[in-house]
Design a protein around this motif. Sequence first.
Motif, PDB file in Angstrom:
ATOM      1  N   PRO A  52      49.284 102.342  52.405  1.00  0.00           N
ATOM      2  CA  PRO A  52      49.551 101.211  53.299  1.00  0.00           C
ATOM      3  C   PRO A  52      51.004 101.213  53.765  1.00  0.00           C
ATOM      4  O   PRO A  52      51.871 101.835  53.139  1.00  0.00           O
ATOM      5  CB  PRO A  52      49.252  99.991  52.428  1.00  0.00           C
ATOM      6  CG  PRO A  52      49.435 100.470  51.028  1.00  0.00           C
ATOM      7  CD  PRO A  52      49.014 101.911  51.023  1.00  0.00           C
ATOM      8  N   GLU A  53      51.256 100.525  54.860  1.00  0.00           N
ATOM      9  CA  GLU A  53      52.613 100.444  55.393  1.00  0.00           C
ATOM     10  C   GLU A  53      53.512  99.688  54.426  1.00  0.00           C
ATOM     11  O   GLU A  53      53.181  98.572  54.003  1.00  0.00           O
ATOM     12  CB  GLU A  53      52.615  99.736  56.747  1.00  0.00           C
ATOM     13  CG  GLU A  53      52.040 100.559  57.875  1.00  0.00           C
ATOM     14  CD  GLU A  53      52.906 101.759  58.214  1.00  0.00           C
ATOM     15  OE1 GLU A  53      54.150 101.643  58.148  1.00  0.00           O
ATOM     16  OE2 GLU A  53      52.333 102.824  58.539  1.00  0.00           O
ATOM     17  N   PRO A  54      54.649 100.289  54.039  1.00  0.00           N
ATOM     18  CA  PRO A  54      55.540  99.605  53.090  1.00  0.00           C
ATOM     19  C   PRO A  54      56.254  98.424  53.743  1.00  0.00           C
ATOM     20  O   PRO A  54      56.253  98.261  54.969  1.00  0.00           O
ATOM     21  CB  PRO A  54      56.535 100.707  52.706  1.00  0.00           C
ATOM     22  CG  PRO A  54      56.557 101.624  53.893  1.00  0.00           C
ATOM     23  CD  PRO A  54      55.166 101.604  54.452  1.00  0.00           C
ATOM     24  N   GLN A  80      53.638  95.661  50.317  1.00  0.00           N
ATOM     25  CA  GLN A  80      53.264  96.326  51.564  1.00  0.00           C
ATOM     26  C   GLN A  80      53.251  95.265  52.643  1.00  0.00           C
ATOM     27  O   GLN A  80      53.435  94.078  52.371  1.00  0.00           O
ATOM     28  CB  GLN A  80      51.880  96.974  51.455  1.00  0.00           C
ATOM     29  CG  GLN A  80      50.738  95.964  51.289  1.00  0.00           C
ATOM     30  CD  GLN A  80      49.369  96.544  51.558  1.00  0.00           C
ATOM     31  OE1 GLN A  80      48.762  97.099  50.668  1.00  0.00           O
ATOM     32  NE2 GLN A  80      48.885  96.436  52.808  1.00  0.00           N
ATOM     33  N   GLN A  81      53.044  95.672  53.864  1.00  0.00           N
ATOM     34  CA  GLN A  81      52.867  94.689  54.914  1.00  0.00           C
ATOM     35  C   GLN A  81      51.635  93.833  54.599  1.00  0.00           C
ATOM     36  O   GLN A  81      50.599  94.341  54.207  1.00  0.00           O
ATOM     37  CB  GLN A  81      52.694  95.391  56.263  1.00  0.00           C
ATOM     38  CG  GLN A  81      53.960  96.038  56.780  1.00  0.00           C
ATOM     39  CD  GLN A  81      53.790  96.586  58.189  1.00  0.00           C
ATOM     40  OE1 GLN A  81      52.775  96.383  58.833  1.00  0.00           O
ATOM     41  NE2 GLN A  81      54.819  97.278  58.670  1.00  0.00           N
ATOM     42  N   ILE A 195      46.104 102.346  47.707  1.00  0.00           N
ATOM     43  CA  ILE A 195      46.757 101.038  47.842  1.00  0.00           C
ATOM     44  C   ILE A 195      47.446 100.666  46.535  1.00  0.00           C
ATOM     45  O   ILE A 195      48.622 100.264  46.525  1.00  0.00           O
ATOM     46  CB  ILE A 195      45.726  99.975  48.249  1.00  0.00           C
ATOM     47  CG1 ILE A 195      45.221 100.248  49.673  1.00  0.00           C
ATOM     48  CG2 ILE A 195      46.315  98.569  48.142  1.00  0.00           C
ATOM     49  CD1 ILE A 195      44.015  99.420  50.069  1.00  0.00           C
ATOM     50  N   ALA A 198      50.540 102.729  45.865  1.00  0.00           N
ATOM     51  CA  ALA A 198      51.671 102.248  46.668  1.00  0.00           C
ATOM     52  C   ALA A 198      52.291 101.002  46.048  1.00  0.00           C
ATOM     53  O   ALA A 198      53.523 100.852  46.002  1.00  0.00           O
ATOM     54  CB  ALA A 198      51.214 101.960  48.098  1.00  0.00           C
ATOM     55  N   HIS A 199      51.443 100.105  45.528  1.00  0.00           N
ATOM     56  CA  HIS A 199      51.957  98.888  44.904  1.00  0.00           C
ATOM     57  C   HIS A 199      52.663  99.212  43.590  1.00  0.00           C
ATOM     58  O   HIS A 199      53.679  98.598  43.251  1.00  0.00           O
ATOM     59  CB  HIS A 199      50.814  97.901  44.672  1.00  0.00           C
ATOM     60  CG  HIS A 199      50.163  97.448  45.942  1.00  0.00           C
ATOM     61  ND1 HIS A 199      49.069  96.603  45.968  1.00  0.00           N
ATOM     62  CD2 HIS A 199      50.445  97.721  47.243  1.00  0.00           C
ATOM     63  CE1 HIS A 199      48.719  96.380  47.223  1.00  0.00           C
ATOM     64  NE2 HIS A 199      49.530  97.055  48.011  1.00  0.00           N
TER      65      HIS A 199
END
Length: 349
Positions: A52-54, A80-81, A195, A198-199
Motif C-alpha cells: 500500500p501507499e506509505p 499507510q494512506q 498490507i 507494510a504496517h
Amino acid sequence: MTIRNLSPQQMFADLAKEHVPEYRFKGKDRRQFRAWKRKALPRVLACLGEAPEPAPLAPQLLAEWELRGLRRQRWIIDVQQHLSATVLVNLPSDLGKREKRPAILCCHGHGPYGKEPVMGNDSSSALAANIAQHRYNYGEIMAQKGYVTYAIDWIGFGERNDEAKPNYRGRAGGRDWCNLYYLHATMLGMTSISINVAHGKAATDFAASLPQVDGERLGVMGLSGGGTMTLWMALSDERFKAAEIICYSDLWEAFGIRDLNYCGMQVAPGLYKLVDLPDAQGLIAPRPLLVDIGANDTCFKVDTALACFRQVEAIYKAAGASQNLELDLHPGEHGWGANKSTAFFAQHL
C-alpha cells in the motif's frame, strides 16, 4: 465401472499430494543454497503483490503507565494512506536515560484481542484466559527480560477489527474478515500479507526511532498467525537479525489443504506453486531462527510440523548455518514454549 470423484475438496487434496513446488530445496552445499535463494526469494516475495501507499508516521503518544516492572506506552501512527494503527511499546523499567536496547516486534496470531494479550494486557478475565491458554504474553515477558518490545494489530484484529465497529458490525454476514480483506486486497493487486508487512515495517520504523532502541539489533517473534507474520517480516525486512516462529511449522498439503487450517491472512497467489512452508522458512537462512513446536498442538500436528523442521534443518545445513537454527519442542498445546527464547535473542541481538 469407473469410480468418479465429485468432491472439489478431494480434488485439491489429490493435487497437493502430487505437487512438487518449483523451488523445493534440493541442494547440498553453500553454493547451491545461495543460487537457490537468489532465484527463489524474489519470486516468493513477488507473490505478495504490491504494498500500500506509505504515509508519514505522525506518531502521537496516547498514554503511558507502569505495571509489573515495565513502562508501557500506547502510541498511534499512520501506517499507510487512509489507515492508522495503535502501537503498544513495553520498556524495561531499568532502562537508563541514554541507554539503547535491542527491540523485538511481537506479532499476534488469530483471535479477537490482537496485540493486547501479547503485550501483557490481562485486565479482563477473557484476556487473562487467552494469555494462560497459549502462554501468549511474550511481548511482556521479553520486555521483563530486558528488551524493548512493540506490537500492532494486523488488519481484522483487536482495534482494527471491523466486526467491532458499529458501522460495520454484522455486514460480513458471519463470513471471515480475513478472507474478505484478502479478496479486497487482491482486487487492488495487493494481499493481506503485503498490507500487514507494510504496517509492520512502519511500526518498526517508528520503534527504531525511539531513543531507547538500538535499530541495529532488531528481532521478531510470533505465535500461529503471528508465526506467519514473523516469517514474512523476516523475509521482507533485513533489519531483523533474528526470528522466532512459534507453532507455525507444517506442510501446506497437511495443515492447509487437508486440515483447512488457513485463511486469507496466510496466503498469497501462486505461493505453493513455488515453495512449501519449510522452503519459505529456509529462505531466512543464514540469519538465526528459533522454531517452537508443541508436541500436543492440535492446529499444527507434531508429525508434519517436525517434517517441516527437518527440511528447514537441511536448508540451514547446506547454507553452512546449522548453528543458527534451534528447535524448542515443548510438551504443550498451541502456544509459546518459552524455553529457549531468552538465550536465543541474547546470543543473536
